[in-house]
Design a protein around this motif. Structure first.
Motif, PDB file in Angstrom:
ATOM      1  N   LYS A 406       0.821  -1.215   0.000  1.00  0.00           N
ATOM      2  CA  LYS A 406       0.000   0.000   0.000  1.00  0.00           C
ATOM      3  C   LYS A 406       0.857   1.267   0.000  1.00  0.00           C
ATOM      4  O   LYS A 406       0.635   2.183  -0.807  1.00  0.00           O
ATOM      5  CB  LYS A 406      -0.907  -0.009   1.239  1.00  0.00           C
ATOM      6  CG  LYS A 406      -1.775   1.236   1.413  1.00  0.00           C
ATOM      7  CD  LYS A 406      -2.848   1.352   0.334  1.00  0.00           C
ATOM      8  CE  LYS A 406      -3.930   2.350   0.695  1.00  0.00           C
ATOM      9  NZ  LYS A 406      -3.455   3.712   0.890  1.00  0.00           N
ATOM     10  N   ASN A 407       1.832   1.330   0.895  1.00  0.00           N
ATOM     11  CA  ASN A 407       2.588   2.566   1.092  1.00  0.00           C
ATOM     12  C   ASN A 407       3.585   2.853  -0.016  1.00  0.00           C
ATOM     13  O   ASN A 407       3.859   4.027  -0.313  1.00  0.00           O
ATOM     14  CB  ASN A 407       3.322   2.521   2.435  1.00  0.00           C
ATOM     15  CG  ASN A 407       2.371   2.542   3.614  1.00  0.00           C
ATOM     16  OD1 ASN A 407       1.289   3.110   3.530  1.00  0.00           O
ATOM     17  ND2 ASN A 407       2.753   1.913   4.712  1.00  0.00           N
ATOM     18  N   ASN A 408       4.146   1.815  -0.621  1.00  0.00           N
ATOM     19  CA  ASN A 408       5.224   2.050  -1.581  1.00  0.00           C
ATOM     20  C   ASN A 408       4.896   1.641  -3.011  1.00  0.00           C
ATOM     21  O   ASN A 408       5.718   1.852  -3.908  1.00  0.00           O
ATOM     22  CB  ASN A 408       6.500   1.336  -1.116  1.00  0.00           C
ATOM     23  CG  ASN A 408       7.077   1.978   0.123  1.00  0.00           C
ATOM     24  OD1 ASN A 408       7.529   3.112   0.099  1.00  0.00           O
ATOM     25  ND2 ASN A 408       7.033   1.269   1.235  1.00  0.00           N
ATOM     26  N   TYR A 409       3.729   1.075  -3.230  1.00  0.00           N
ATOM     27  CA  TYR A 409       3.310   0.735  -4.589  1.00  0.00           C
ATOM     28  C   TYR A 409       1.953   1.369  -4.909  1.00  0.00           C
ATOM     29  O   TYR A 409       1.843   2.215  -5.791  1.00  0.00           O
ATOM     30  CB  TYR A 409       3.263  -0.787  -4.788  1.00  0.00           C
ATOM     31  CG  TYR A 409       4.632  -1.409  -4.895  1.00  0.00           C
ATOM     32  CD1 TYR A 409       5.246  -1.593  -6.134  1.00  0.00           C
ATOM     33  CD2 TYR A 409       5.343  -1.784  -3.763  1.00  0.00           C
ATOM     34  CE1 TYR A 409       6.516  -2.149  -6.248  1.00  0.00           C
ATOM     35  CE2 TYR A 409       6.621  -2.333  -3.851  1.00  0.00           C
ATOM     36  CZ  TYR A 409       7.195  -2.512  -5.101  1.00  0.00           C
ATOM     37  OH  TYR A 409       8.453  -3.036  -5.200  1.00  0.00           O
ATOM     38  N   CYS A 410       0.921   0.972  -4.162  1.00  0.00           N
ATOM     39  CA  CYS A 410      -0.437   1.453  -4.464  1.00  0.00           C
ATOM     40  C   CYS A 410      -0.553   2.971  -4.366  1.00  0.00           C
ATOM     41  O   CYS A 410      -1.115   3.613  -5.256  1.00  0.00           O
ATOM     42  CB  CYS A 410      -1.449   0.800  -3.528  1.00  0.00           C
ATOM     43  SG  CYS A 410      -1.443  -1.003  -3.574  1.00  0.00           S
TER      44      CYS A 410
END
Length: 428
Positions: A406-410
Motif C-alpha cells: 500500500k505505502n510504496n506501490y499502491c
C-alpha cells in the motif's frame, strides 16, 4: 493516449506489442530476440538486448521514450553512456535521431502496435477514480500463487529497507549487536507514542552500566526510572523514594544525565500503556535477561521466544499503581500477548533478518520470515481495507507485506512495477 514512460517499458519488457512484420522507421526488417534486462539505475533503459536489423544481429542497449525528441531533451546526445544504444524504442517518432558520427540510430515506433484493450486496462488502473488502491476491483481475483510470491518479495524489500537503519545504528555502536538490540527494543517498549524518549533513555544508559547491577533489581529500576527523568522530586511512597535515593548515588558514580521528563506522553493513553508501566516492564526484562540478543539467536522455537518476554516479574508496587504516589485498583501489569507480538514483529524479527543479511547467513533470514508467519496479522486501517477487498490476512507476514504494498506501490500507482498489477494487466 495518456500514459507514462513506465507503460512503454512494460510493453517492451513483456513484448506486448504487435510483432508482425516489424520494421525500423527507415523500413529495415527488425526482429527482437531479447528485450534485455530492465535497468532501473542511470543509463539506458534496457541492457544486453539482442535484435536483428536487416541481416545483422546486434547486442547492446535499448533506450525508450514517448517521443524521439525526448532523447535530446533528456541530454543523451552528450552522454557517452548512450553511445552503444542499438535501438531507440518510441511511442511516436517525431524527429530522426542522429549519432555524433552522423549515423541515424535505428528506431522502432510502437504507436500503432499497442492493443487498445491493454491500454484501456492500464488507463483504468493508473488514472481511474478508485478510492482505496488502483486494482481494488481486481485484486481479489489474482491467483494465490502470484499473491504469495509477490507478498514474499515485497516483505523482503520492506525488511531490507528497515535493516539499513539497524546496520547504521550497529556501526554507531561499533559493531555491538547486544547494545544495538537493547536500544531498538527500548524504543519498541515505548510503542509509537513514547518510542523517542524510550530510545533516548536507553542511549543515555548503556548496558555496560546495567550489567554491573544485574543482581540488584532495585538498582536496575532506579537507573531506568532515573534516566527517564521520573525521580526528580520527593515522594510520599516508600518505593519511589528508595529509587530516588539509589539513583542519586548511581548518577554521581557514573556521571549520568537523565533525559527531560516532559518528553513522556500520558495523554489519551490507556493506563496499562502509561510510560511508567512500560518502564517497569522494561526494567523487569533487563533484570531477568542477560545477553538477550544472544539468547534470541539461539532460541529456535517461537513459543520460547514469546516466553522471553512473557510473565515479567514487575515490581509489586505497580500492581496497585500506574504512576508514583497515585494508588489504583489492583491489576496485573505483565506484558499482554499483543504487546509481546508487537515486540517480536518490530524488533526480534527485524534483528534476525538484519543479522542474517549482514552476515550473509540465510538461516537467520528464514527464521525471521518464519517468525512473522507465526505472529497474528496486524489490525489497522490498511489491513482492514485489504480485508474489505476480499484478501485474507492471517499472519504478520501478510500484514507487513500489505503495508509495504500500500505505502510504496499502491499509493504511488507503481502498478507496472507490481507483481499484482502486472498480473492484472497481462493479456489472458
Amino acid at each position: 493516449m495518456l500514459f507514462t514512460e513506465d507503460f512503454l517499458h512494460y510493453v517492451w519488457k513483456f513484448r506486448l506489442f504487435d510483432r508482425l512484420n516489424l520494421q525500423t522507421t527507415e523500413g529495415e526488417e527488425l526482429e527482437v530476440y531479447s528485450a534485455g534486462l530492465h535497468n532501473t539505475h542511470a543509463g539506458p533503459d534496457f541492457q544486453n538486448a539482442r535484435i536483428r536489423i536487416g541481416e545483422t544481429t546486434w547486442a547492446g542497449n535499448a533506450e525508450l521514450h514517448l517521443s524521439s525528441s525526448d532523447w535530446q531533451r533528456h541530454g543523451h546526445t552528450t552522454d557517452n553512456a548512450y553511445d552503444n544504444v542499438i535501438l531507440h524504442v518510441v511511442y511516436r517518432d517525431d524527429e530522426p535521431l542522429i549519432r555524433k558520427d552522423g549515423k541515424r540510430v535505428p528506431t522502432l515506433e510502437l504507436k500503432d502496435r499497442i492493443n487498445p484493450d491493454l491500454y484501456n486496462r492500464y488507463h483504468n488502473l493508473v488514472f481511474g477514480t478508485q478510492t482505496i488502491i488502483p486494482c481494488e476491483a481486481s485484486i481479489a481475483k489474482v491467483d494465490g500463487l502470484t499473491m504469495e510470491n509477490w507478498l514474499t518479495r515485497i516483505l523482503v524489500e520492506r525488511l531490507e529497507k528497515r535493516s539499513e537503519t539497524v546496520i547504521a545504528a550497529l556501526n554507531q555502536n561499533r559493531g555491538d549487536w547486544e547494545e544495538t538490540f537493547y536500544q531498538f527494543l527500548a524504543a519498541n517498549f515505548g510503542f509509537k507514542t513514547n518510542a523517542l524518549p524510550f530510545e533516548l533513555m536507553a542511549k543515555s544508559l548503556p548496558q555496560s552500566i546495567l550489567g554491573k547491577h544485574k543482581n540488584s533489581p532495585m538498582q536496575i529500576e532506579a537507573l531506568i526510572f532515573g534516566q527517564a527523568g521520573f525521580l526528580n522530586e520527593d515522594f510520599a511512597d516508600e518505593y519511589p523514594q528508595k529509587l530516588k535515593n539509589e539513583y542519586e548515588f548511581l548518577q554521581k558514580k557514573f556521571s549520568l544525565t537523565p533525559i527531560e521528563n516532559h518528553l513522556w506522553k500520558f495523554l489519551r493513553m490507556r493506563p496499562q500503556n502509561f510510560p511508567t508501566i512500560r518502564l517497569a516492564q522494561f526494567a523487569a526484562l533487563v533484570v531477568q535477561s542477560n545477553h538477550l540478543f544472544s539468547k534470541i539467536l539461539e532460541t529456535k522455537e517461537v513459543k520460547q521466544l514469546r516466553d522471553l518476554f512473557s510473565n515479567l516479574q514487575v515490581n509489586p508496587y505497580w500492581e496497585t499503581h500506574y504512576r508514583f504516589d497515585k494508588e489504583s485498583k489492583p491489576a496485573g501489569k505483565h506484558l499482554g500477548a499483543s504487546s509481546v507480538d508487537t515486540i517480536l514483529l518490530n524488533t526480534v524479527a527485524l534483528f534476525l533478518f538484519s543479522y542474517g543479511r549482514h552476515l550473509q547467513q540465510q538461516y537467520f533470514i528464514s527464521r525471521a520470515l518464519k517468525l512473522l508467519e507465526n505472529i497474528p496479522g496486524e489490525q489497522n486501517n490498511i489491513t482492514a481495507d485489504f480485508a474489505n477487498l476480499g484478501l485474507k490476512i492471517n499472519t504478520a507476514f501478510e500484514s507487513q507485506a500489505l503495508l509495504e504494498l500500500k505505502n510504496n506501490y499502491c499509493d504511488h500507482k507503481k502498478c507496472l512495477q507490481c507483481g499484482v498489477g502486472i498480473k492484472i494487466l497481462k493479456p489472458a
